[in-house]
Design an enzyme around this catalytic site. Structure first.
Site, PDB file in Angstrom:
ATOM      1  N   SER A 109      -9.769  -0.410   7.113  1.00 19.81           N
ATOM      2  CA  SER A 109      -9.184  -0.307   5.768  1.00 19.81           C
ATOM      3  C   SER A 109      -8.473  -1.535   5.247  1.00 19.81           C
ATOM      4  O   SER A 109      -8.082  -1.551   4.086  1.00 19.81           O
ATOM      5  CB  SER A 109      -8.230   0.877   5.710  1.00 19.81           C
ATOM      6  OG  SER A 109      -8.971   2.052   5.579  1.00 19.81           O
ATOM      7  N   LYS A 167       0.870  -1.180   0.000  1.00 21.61           N
ATOM      8  CA  LYS A 167       0.000   0.000   0.000  1.00 21.61           C
ATOM      9  C   LYS A 167       0.906   1.229   0.000  1.00 21.61           C
ATOM     10  O   LYS A 167       1.939   1.244   0.691  1.00 21.61           O
ATOM     11  CB  LYS A 167      -0.888  -0.021   1.250  1.00 21.61           C
ATOM     12  CG  LYS A 167      -1.888   1.128   1.329  1.00 21.61           C
ATOM     13  CD  LYS A 167      -2.745   1.037   2.592  1.00 21.61           C
ATOM     14  CE  LYS A 167      -3.818   2.116   2.642  1.00 21.61           C
ATOM     15  NZ  LYS A 167      -4.651   2.049   3.858  1.00 21.61           N
ATOM     16  N   SER A 223      -9.593   1.968   3.019  1.00 22.92           N
ATOM     17  CA  SER A 223      -8.755   2.744   2.124  1.00 22.92           C
ATOM     18  C   SER A 223      -7.730   1.924   1.350  1.00 22.92           C
ATOM     19  O   SER A 223      -7.182   2.418   0.369  1.00 22.92           O
ATOM     20  CB  SER A 223      -8.014   3.821   2.928  1.00 22.92           C
ATOM     21  OG  SER A 223      -7.144   3.218   3.878  1.00 22.92           O
TER      22      SER A 223
HETATM   23  N1  GLN Z   1     -13.038   4.402   6.598  1.00 25.13           N
HETATM   24  C1  GLN Z   1     -12.359   4.915   7.759  1.00 25.13           C
HETATM   25  C2  GLN Z   1     -11.968   6.349   7.535  1.00 25.13           C
HETATM   26  O1  GLN Z   1     -12.260   6.865   6.510  1.00 25.13           O
HETATM   27  C3  GLN Z   1     -11.167   4.099   8.095  1.00 25.13           C
HETATM   28  C4  GLN Z   1     -10.068   4.250   7.116  1.00 25.13           C
HETATM   29  C5  GLN Z   1      -8.901   3.415   7.488  1.00 25.13           C
HETATM   30  O2  GLN Z   1      -9.042   2.394   8.147  1.00 25.13           O
HETATM   31  N2  GLN Z   1      -7.730   3.898   7.096  1.00 25.13           N
HETATM   32  O3  GLN Z   1     -11.376   6.957   8.390  1.00 25.13           O
END
Ligand code: GLN
Length: 500
Positions: A180, A81, A156
């Site tokens: 994410s 990532k 994400s």
């Molecule tokens: N969807 C959550 C956010 O937008 C978590 C994102 C993540 O786990 N990086 O903060």
């Protein structure tokens, strides 16, 4: 495009092929690079691929294999990532702000995997600064779901999940602040694990919300996740929250012999929180998850109802804390030391304003503003402090539940992958889709998502398993036993190259 067995092979099979010199890492890596070149234009799972650099790493791995200095991942290609810093390589966090940032150092996870001889295929696309649940806010454009282009891959870590699902990479790293790793794993029909907070070093993993961020692993199966996670964990004095405890070999743990082959999960109690099965839940998701739970029971596990009464508060609590921490973490991106700087400005303050306004997208700016607000004088007690108190209650719910069960199960997400753009005007609606994943980060617990079915549109459904602290081996073993008895993890999306 049909998959040749090499792309579909578990890492253990690739390992054997490399060890027995049936294929070299250069050849294997070259095949994956070719596949990325052919198929990624339709997915947009990668931000950076550097063929020469990757092949040089593969060559070095082949030399290690020739010298019999082989570790489990030596010569195995994988994707990172783009939140993980990679020395000498573009590391963008999918933000314009870092679109010119060549990292001068490796993240701890990258160093560990390099030492293990793993080969870096490239950096995967994601939501900008890891903020999102759909990988649509990337400066580099959205990721497509391999099962149904035009739908999101989740986020994400959507690029890593899509890459593994489409077999552009056998395994990939992700990071999970509120879901994410688990949610994109569910949306793309693969397995993803977020370990206990502190098990994977955050050093060099670009910070979003430091008390929640945790690196994790994606694979087609629990077996592949176990191999990757084993190589990612380990104490790092450069991360003050890194846990100093012996590393575990999860790949060996999941192969532990069972006394009753017909009931390999005998003795395991799985708690089912009623809060994770609300009346309004989609019937397809409910049916798939319930069928998977019946399978767990058939494998010998006992199921019992539990309560997580405060879990319903997890969305506001997680988002208040995440945005507060993000507003502080992202203050380092000021256009002075690295990253984007506006071309023209009147003075220093104007330079900050213009650089940050140009460098960050709308969602990141929204969160910096909201995070600054909840930390400001007069609002700190009402929002931030309150959220911290509720966080403790949510963590307490889990500890009470684990007094009576070994693992907790439910759906990973209340929805399947939505149509690209369909939630973009309603960020709160998107935040709400994190209802089952965010409590786990707030408590710092390990969680895993594995595929357990499809909806009527052919989009994957994920089952989430949550464990108590340091129960990664138990989570992976339960999933492995489930996957030995089922074939959801063997289904592959019909990925094809886009028309020229
Ligand atoms: N969807 C959550 C956010 O937008 C978590 C994102 C993540 O786990 N990086 O903060």
């Amino acid at each position: 495009m049909t998959l040749s067995p090499i792309f579909d092979a578990p890492v253990s099979v690739l390992r054997r092929a490399l060890d027995e010199k049936e294929i070299s890492s250069i050849e294997l890596t070259g095949l994956f690079l070719d596949r990325i070149e052919a198929l990624d234009p339709g997915l947009n799972a990668f931000i950076t691929v550097d063929r020469e650099r990757t092949l040089a790493e593969a060559r070095a791995a082949d030399e290690r294999i020739a010298r019999n200095e082989t570790k489990p991942l030596t010569g195995i290609p994988l994707a990172y990532k783009d939140v993980f810093c990679t020395e000498g390589m573009l590391t963008t966090c999918a933000s314009k702000m870092l679109s010119n940032f060549v990292s001068p150092y490796d993240a701890h996870v990258v160093s560990l995997l390099k030492q293990a001889g793993a080969v870096n295929l490239g950096k995967t696309n994601m939501d900008e600064c890891a903020m999102g649940s759909s990988s649509e806010t990337s400066y580099y454009g959205p990721v497509n779901n391999p099962w149904e282009p035009g739908h999101v891959a989740g986020g994400s870590s959507g690029g890593s999940a899509a890459a593994v699902a489409a077999r552009l990479a056998p395994i990939a790293t992700g990071s999970d602040t509120g879901g994410s790793v688990r949610q994109p794993a569910a949306f793309c029909g693969i397995t993803g694990i977020k370990p206990t907070y502190g098990l994977v070093s955050r050093y060099g993993m670009i910070a979003y919300a430091s008390s929640l961020d945790q690196g994790g692993a994606f694979g087609a199966s629990a077996e592949d996740c176990a191999l990757l996670l084993s190589a990612m964990t380990g104490f790092d004095p450069r991360d003050s929250t890194s846990l100093d405890r012996p590393t575990e070999n999860y790949a060996a743990a999941i192969e532990a012999p069972v006394s009753d082959a017909a009931r390999p999960l005998a003795g395991l109690t799985i708690g089912i929180p009623k809060e994770f099965f609300p009346d309004e839940m989609g019937s397809e998701i409910r049916a798939a998850v319930e069928e998977a739970l019946a399978q767990y029971r058939a494998l010998g596990a006992s199921l019992r109802d539990i309560d997580l009464p405060n879990a319903r508060l997890a969305i506001p609590v997680c988002y208040v804390i995440a945005m507060a921490e993000a507003s502080s973490n992202l203050s380092r991106f000021d256009g002075v030391r690295y990253g984007h700087r506006a071309a023209e400005y009147a003075d220093l303050v104007d330079m900050y304003c213009k650089s940050r306004s140009e460098g960050f997208g709308a969602e990141v700016q929204r969160r910096i503003l909201a995070g600054t607000f909840v930390l400001s004088h007069g609002y700190y007690d009402a929002y931030y402090l309150q959220a911290q108190k509720l966080r403790r209650l949510i963590a307490g719910d889990f500890q009470r539940a684990f007094a009576g069960c070994d693992l907790i199960a439910g759906p990973t997400s209340p929805v399947t992958a939505w149509v690209l753009g369909s939630m973009s005007d309603d960020p709160v609606q998107m935040y709400l889709a994190d209802i089952y994943t965010t409590p786990v980060n707030l408590a710092g617990l390990p969680g895993l998502s594995h595929p357990c079915g499809f909806d009527a549109a052919g989009l994957p459904i994920g089952l989430q398993l949550i464990g108590n602290y340091f129960s990664e081996a138990r989570l992976l073993t339960a999933t492995h036993r489930f996957q030995q008895a089922t074939d959801w993890h063997l289904r592959r999306p019909p990925v094809s190259a886009p028309a020229a």
